[in-house]
Design a protein around this motif. Structure first.
Motif, PDB file in Angstrom:
ATOM      1  N   ASP A 101      -4.030 -11.309  -8.138  1.00  0.00           N
ATOM      2  CA  ASP A 101      -3.953 -11.173  -6.864  1.00  0.00           C
ATOM      3  C   ASP A 101      -2.678 -11.573  -6.309  1.00  0.00           C
ATOM      4  O   ASP A 101      -2.027 -12.544  -6.637  1.00  0.00           O
ATOM      5  CB  ASP A 101      -5.022 -12.193  -5.979  1.00  0.00           C
ATOM      6  CG  ASP A 101      -6.383 -11.409  -6.352  1.00  0.00           C
ATOM      7  OD1 ASP A 101      -6.619 -10.249  -6.328  1.00  0.00           O
ATOM      8  OD2 ASP A 101      -7.357 -12.244  -6.338  1.00  0.00           O
ATOM      9  N   LEU A 102      -2.007 -10.857  -5.397  1.00  0.00           N
ATOM     10  CA  LEU A 102      -0.698 -11.039  -4.626  1.00  0.00           C
ATOM     11  C   LEU A 102      -0.908 -11.715  -3.204  1.00  0.00           C
ATOM     12  O   LEU A 102      -2.121 -11.722  -2.571  1.00  0.00           O
ATOM     13  CB  LEU A 102      -0.108  -9.563  -4.447  1.00  0.00           C
ATOM     14  CG  LEU A 102       0.244  -8.984  -5.740  1.00  0.00           C
ATOM     15  CD1 LEU A 102       0.808  -7.717  -5.561  1.00  0.00           C
ATOM     16  CD2 LEU A 102       0.828  -9.557  -6.782  1.00  0.00           C
ATOM     17  N   PHE A 103       0.075 -12.592  -2.825  1.00  0.00           N
ATOM     18  CA  PHE A 103       0.038 -12.929  -1.487  1.00  0.00           C
ATOM     19  C   PHE A 103       0.180 -11.590  -0.585  1.00  0.00           C
ATOM     20  O   PHE A 103       1.363 -10.959  -0.821  1.00  0.00           O
ATOM     21  CB  PHE A 103       1.038 -13.992  -1.211  1.00  0.00           C
ATOM     22  CG  PHE A 103       0.995 -14.602  -0.024  1.00  0.00           C
ATOM     23  CD1 PHE A 103      -0.119 -15.394   0.432  1.00  0.00           C
ATOM     24  CD2 PHE A 103       1.975 -14.462   0.912  1.00  0.00           C
ATOM     25  CE1 PHE A 103      -0.359 -16.181   1.371  1.00  0.00           C
ATOM     26  CE2 PHE A 103       2.022 -15.016   2.205  1.00  0.00           C
ATOM     27  CZ  PHE A 103       0.884 -15.733   2.548  1.00  0.00           C
ATOM     28  N   THR A 104      -0.492 -11.184   0.093  1.00  0.00           N
ATOM     29  CA  THR A 104      -0.502 -10.039   1.058  1.00  0.00           C
ATOM     30  C   THR A 104      -0.406 -10.332   2.688  1.00  0.00           C
ATOM     31  O   THR A 104      -1.307 -11.434   3.158  1.00  0.00           O
ATOM     32  CB  THR A 104      -1.848  -9.213   0.846  1.00  0.00           C
ATOM     33  OG1 THR A 104      -1.835  -9.144  -0.606  1.00  0.00           O
ATOM     34  CG2 THR A 104      -1.582  -7.739   1.719  1.00  0.00           C
ATOM     35  N   LEU A 105       0.496  -9.490   3.294  1.00  0.00           N
ATOM     36  CA  LEU A 105       0.462  -9.785   4.553  1.00  0.00           C
ATOM     37  C   LEU A 105       0.276  -8.286   5.347  1.00  0.00           C
ATOM     38  O   LEU A 105       0.651  -7.455   4.848  1.00  0.00           O
ATOM     39  CB  LEU A 105       2.009 -10.073   5.147  1.00  0.00           C
ATOM     40  CG  LEU A 105       2.389 -11.612   4.576  1.00  0.00           C
ATOM     41  CD1 LEU A 105       4.030 -11.712   4.866  1.00  0.00           C
ATOM     42  CD2 LEU A 105       1.574 -12.526   5.155  1.00  0.00           C
ATOM     43  N   PRO A 106      -0.592  -8.446   6.357  1.00  0.00           N
ATOM     44  CA  PRO A 106      -0.868  -7.002   6.900  1.00  0.00           C
ATOM     45  C   PRO A 106       0.369  -6.543   7.868  1.00  0.00           C
ATOM     46  O   PRO A 106       1.044  -7.318   8.300  1.00  0.00           O
ATOM     47  CB  PRO A 106      -1.952  -7.532   8.252  1.00  0.00           C
ATOM     48  CG  PRO A 106      -1.859  -8.823   8.508  1.00  0.00           C
ATOM     49  CD  PRO A 106      -1.230  -9.438   7.314  1.00  0.00           C
ATOM     50  N   ILE A 107       0.442  -5.412   7.944  1.00  0.00           N
ATOM     51  CA  ILE A 107       1.190  -4.508   8.694  1.00  0.00           C
ATOM     52  C   ILE A 107       0.643  -3.552   9.676  1.00  0.00           C
ATOM     53  O   ILE A 107      -0.221  -2.830   9.553  1.00  0.00           O
ATOM     54  CB  ILE A 107       2.186  -3.410   7.836  1.00  0.00           C
ATOM     55  CG1 ILE A 107       3.051  -4.363   6.730  1.00  0.00           C
ATOM     56  CG2 ILE A 107       3.258  -2.761   8.706  1.00  0.00           C
ATOM     57  CD1 ILE A 107       3.576  -3.536   5.854  1.00  0.00           C
ATOM     58  N   THR A 108       1.053  -3.930  11.222  1.00  0.00           N
ATOM     59  CA  THR A 108       0.286  -3.035  12.115  1.00  0.00           C
ATOM     60  C   THR A 108       1.258  -1.920  12.482  1.00  0.00           C
ATOM     61  O   THR A 108       2.471  -1.853  12.055  1.00  0.00           O
ATOM     62  CB  THR A 108       0.441  -4.124  13.475  1.00  0.00           C
ATOM     63  OG1 THR A 108       1.838  -4.452  13.889  1.00  0.00           O
ATOM     64  CG2 THR A 108      -0.277  -5.428  12.964  1.00  0.00           C
TER      65      THR A 108
END
Length: 129
Positions: free
Chosen positions: A2-9
């Motif tokens: 699992d990777l560290f994930t940030l959402p993109i709007t």
């Protein structure tokens, strides 16, 4: 893994498109071909760290007294393949920064994966082994 994930709007995407047009680096490694993906990842990381995006050739952010360059890879798949986490840079890479943050974008441009960070000098020492 699992990777560290940030959402993109959609707002991130719109602002990144504007930045890509305004700060096109035609002398970059990709000759300007990746301006949008670069600006999108830079925008997300600067927001995440709570610092101003600098849009300089030699670095993208100034964080805790250090110059940081964000290196982004794009995968045309929903998630990066497990063996494709390492991003190689040529020995002649021109940016002068203290740190690299390695990121990747998914095919839908709605997630930014953070792979990690390393001091620039350490990266080149390791990559030449």
């Amino acid at each position: 893994m699992d990777l560290f994930t940030l959402p993109i709007t959609q707002e991130h995407q719109k602002k990144a498109a504007q930045l890509a047009d305004k700060y096109a680096y035609n002398g970059s490694i990709m000759n300007g071909a990746r301006n949008y993906t670069s600006k999108l990842s830079n925008l997300i990381i600067s927001e995440f760290l709570g610092v101003e995006l600098k849009n300089k050739y030699n670095y993208d952010l100034y964080y805790k007294g250090q110059f940081v360059a964000i290196i982004t890879n794009y995968w045309g798949v929903p998630k990066p393949p497990p063996d494709d986490y390492i991003i190689k840079l040529p020995d002649t890479y021109k940016q002068k920064s203290d740190w690299y943050i390695f990121t990747g974008l998914n095919a839908a441009y709605d997630k930014l994966y953070i792979f990690g960070a390393i001091k620039t000098k350490d990266f080149f020492l390791i990559s030449r082994q």
